[in-house]
Design a protein around this motif. Structure first.
Motif, PDB file in Angstrom:
ATOM      1  N   CYS A 269      37.784  33.995  43.284  1.00 12.71           N
ATOM      2  CA  CYS A 269      37.990  35.406  42.942  1.00 12.71           C
ATOM      3  C   CYS A 269      36.643  36.123  42.831  1.00 12.71           C
ATOM      4  N   ASN A 270      36.520  37.228  43.565  1.00 14.78           N
ATOM      5  CA  ASN A 270      35.309  38.047  43.517  1.00 14.78           C
ATOM      6  C   ASN A 270      35.558  39.412  42.895  1.00 14.78           C
ATOM      7  N   THR A 271      36.792  39.648  42.452  1.00 12.28           N
ATOM      8  CA  THR A 271      37.149  40.934  41.856  1.00 12.28           C
ATOM      9  C   THR A 271      36.787  40.928  40.377  1.00 12.28           C
ATOM     10  N   PRO A 272      36.224  42.017  39.863  1.00 10.05           N
ATOM     11  CA  PRO A 272      35.851  42.048  38.442  1.00 10.05           C
ATOM     12  C   PRO A 272      37.074  41.970  37.531  1.00 10.05           C
ATOM     13  N   HIS A 273      36.886  41.386  36.362  1.00 14.06           N
ATOM     14  CA  HIS A 273      37.958  41.245  35.372  1.00 14.06           C
ATOM     15  C   HIS A 273      37.670  42.192  34.217  1.00 14.06           C
ATOM     16  N   THR A 274      38.599  43.090  33.995  1.00 11.32           N
ATOM     17  CA  THR A 274      38.388  44.164  33.012  1.00 11.32           C
ATOM     18  C   THR A 274      39.137  43.946  31.707  1.00 11.32           C
ATOM     19  N   HIS A 275      39.812  42.846  31.591  1.00  9.72           N
ATOM     20  CA  HIS A 275      40.660  42.648  30.417  1.00  9.72           C
ATOM     21  C   HIS A 275      40.495  41.224  29.895  1.00  9.72           C
ATOM     22  N   VAL A 276      40.594  41.075  28.590  1.00  9.72           N
ATOM     23  CA  VAL A 276      40.535  39.755  27.954  1.00  9.72           C
ATOM     24  C   VAL A 276      41.793  39.579  27.112  1.00  9.72           C
ATOM     25  N   CYS A 277      42.484  38.476  27.314  1.00  6.85           N
ATOM     26  CA  CYS A 277      43.729  38.204  26.582  1.00  6.85           C
ATOM     27  C   CYS A 277      43.421  37.935  25.111  1.00  6.85           C
ATOM     28  N   ASN A 278      44.066  38.683  24.229  1.00  9.23           N
ATOM     29  CA  ASN A 278      43.833  38.508  22.796  1.00  9.23           C
ATOM     30  C   ASN A 278      44.300  37.139  22.308  1.00  9.23           C
ATOM     31  N   GLU A 279      45.411  36.657  22.889  1.00 10.70           N
ATOM     32  CA  GLU A 279      45.946  35.370  22.448  1.00 10.70           C
ATOM     33  C   GLU A 279      44.995  34.236  22.807  1.00 10.70           C
TER      34      GLU A 279
END
Length: 324
Positions: A269-279
């Motif tokens: 995966c080369n797409t940026p990750h904008t979210h982090v799972c709280n769980e």
């Protein structure tokens, strides 16, 4: 008795000794004279003979005795018929169920309605869905020869889902009956499924719980950490894999949460990750808080537990992808 009369005016009975002796030998001085029948004795003698002549069991002595069992007390029946208390009890029970002296009531034949081929197909298709079960790759049921299936939820929750998918399918009792046996297993130690889940999952969480109970003296704080640990265990076992997206053809796609992106896990995966799972983030926060509340001497042990849990997390991810 009007043919026989005895009259005397003597004040001395010895004078009439011969007459009294004759009356005694003739049976007139007994409560029931010899020529008169004692119906009570005849009844009990006949009944006793009937009991002796018949076999034991519900169609013999028990049925005959049931004719009078409810009309006489235990003591009278035991005295007159010379029978045991247990025999009387069974006869009374027989009379209440079948009636005094009646033939045994035949039990109705229970007819089991088998499920149709369509209903069987619905049941099998439901439990072949990997959203509901995990199928063992090597363990089989000795009776049916089919692979052992590990249920992901309780039988009650699975029934609710089955009823939603097949409202006209089998009924609740039949559903539970089909799950009986050793083919469908819920909450068996995952050591029976794979050693990784047992060692890095279940055993590690148990060791963390023991560490919390032994090293944290504050009872309230101890309960808080124990509850958080149980939550993480439940999340990793059941809820985590629901966030992973894999199609039936084994194709996965980008997920904005880095913790759920399988492409990122495989280095594709080369797409940026904008979210982090709280769980998922709670896993790291849990171990950090545990270090803050325990001494420095336990940090190395806690870090080892964290590494095990992360390995278990990676194992769950890989297993979800392979089972898709």
């Amino acid at each position: 008795m009007q043919d026989y009369e005895f009259w005397t005016r003597s004040g001395d009975p010895s004078c009439d000794r011969e007459i009294l002796h004759f009356l005694y030998t003739s049976g007139f001085l007994h409560p029931f004279p010899g020529q008169y029948r004692n119906d009570g004795d005849i009844f009990w003698n006949c009944f006793h003979q009937a009991l002796e002549a018949n076999k034991k069991g519900y169609d013999g002595k028990r049925r005959i005795l049931s004719i009078i069992a409810e009309k006489f007390s235990y003591n009278i029946l035991m005295e007159k018929l010379k029978i045991a208390q247990g025999t009387i009890f069974e006869a009374k029970k027989y009379a209440r169920i079948n009636g005094p002296g009646c033939v045994v009531i035949e039990k109705p034949i229970r007819k089991v309605k088998r499920i149709t081929s369509k209903q069987k197909q619905q049941f099998d298709s439901f439990f072949q869905d990997k959203a509901h079960v995990i199928m063992s790759s090597y363990k089989t049921d000795a009776k049916t020869g089919q692979p052992v299936v590990y249920l992901k939820n309780t039988k009650n929750l699975l029934w609710e889902k089955f009823k939603e998918n097949f409202p006209n399918g089998i009924k609740r009792t039949t559903f539970y009956t089909q799950l009986m046996g050793r083919q469908y297993i819920y909450r068996e130690d995952l050591g029976g499924l794979c050693s990784t889940c047992s060692t890095y999952g279940y055993e590690t969480f148990e060791e963390i719980i023991n560490l919390i109970k032994e090293k944290i003296n504050d009872v309230e704080l101890q309960d808080i950490f124990s509850q958080r640990c149980h939550f993480l265990k439940r999340y990793l076992k059941k809820e985590y894999e629901e966030h992973l997206v894999v199609t039936g053809h084994g194709i996965t796609s980008h997920d904005p949460c880095i913790n759920h992106c399988l492409l990122y896990a495989f280095g594709e995966c080369n797409t940026p990750h904008t979210h982090v799972c709280n769980e998922c983030q709670k896993i790291f926060q849990f171990f950090q808080d545990l270090k803050n509340n325990l001494g420095l001497s336990y940090h190395e042990e806690i870090q080892e537990y964290q590494n095990r849990i992360l390995y278990y997390l990676a194992h769950q991810t890989r297993k979800t992808y392979l089972n898709a």
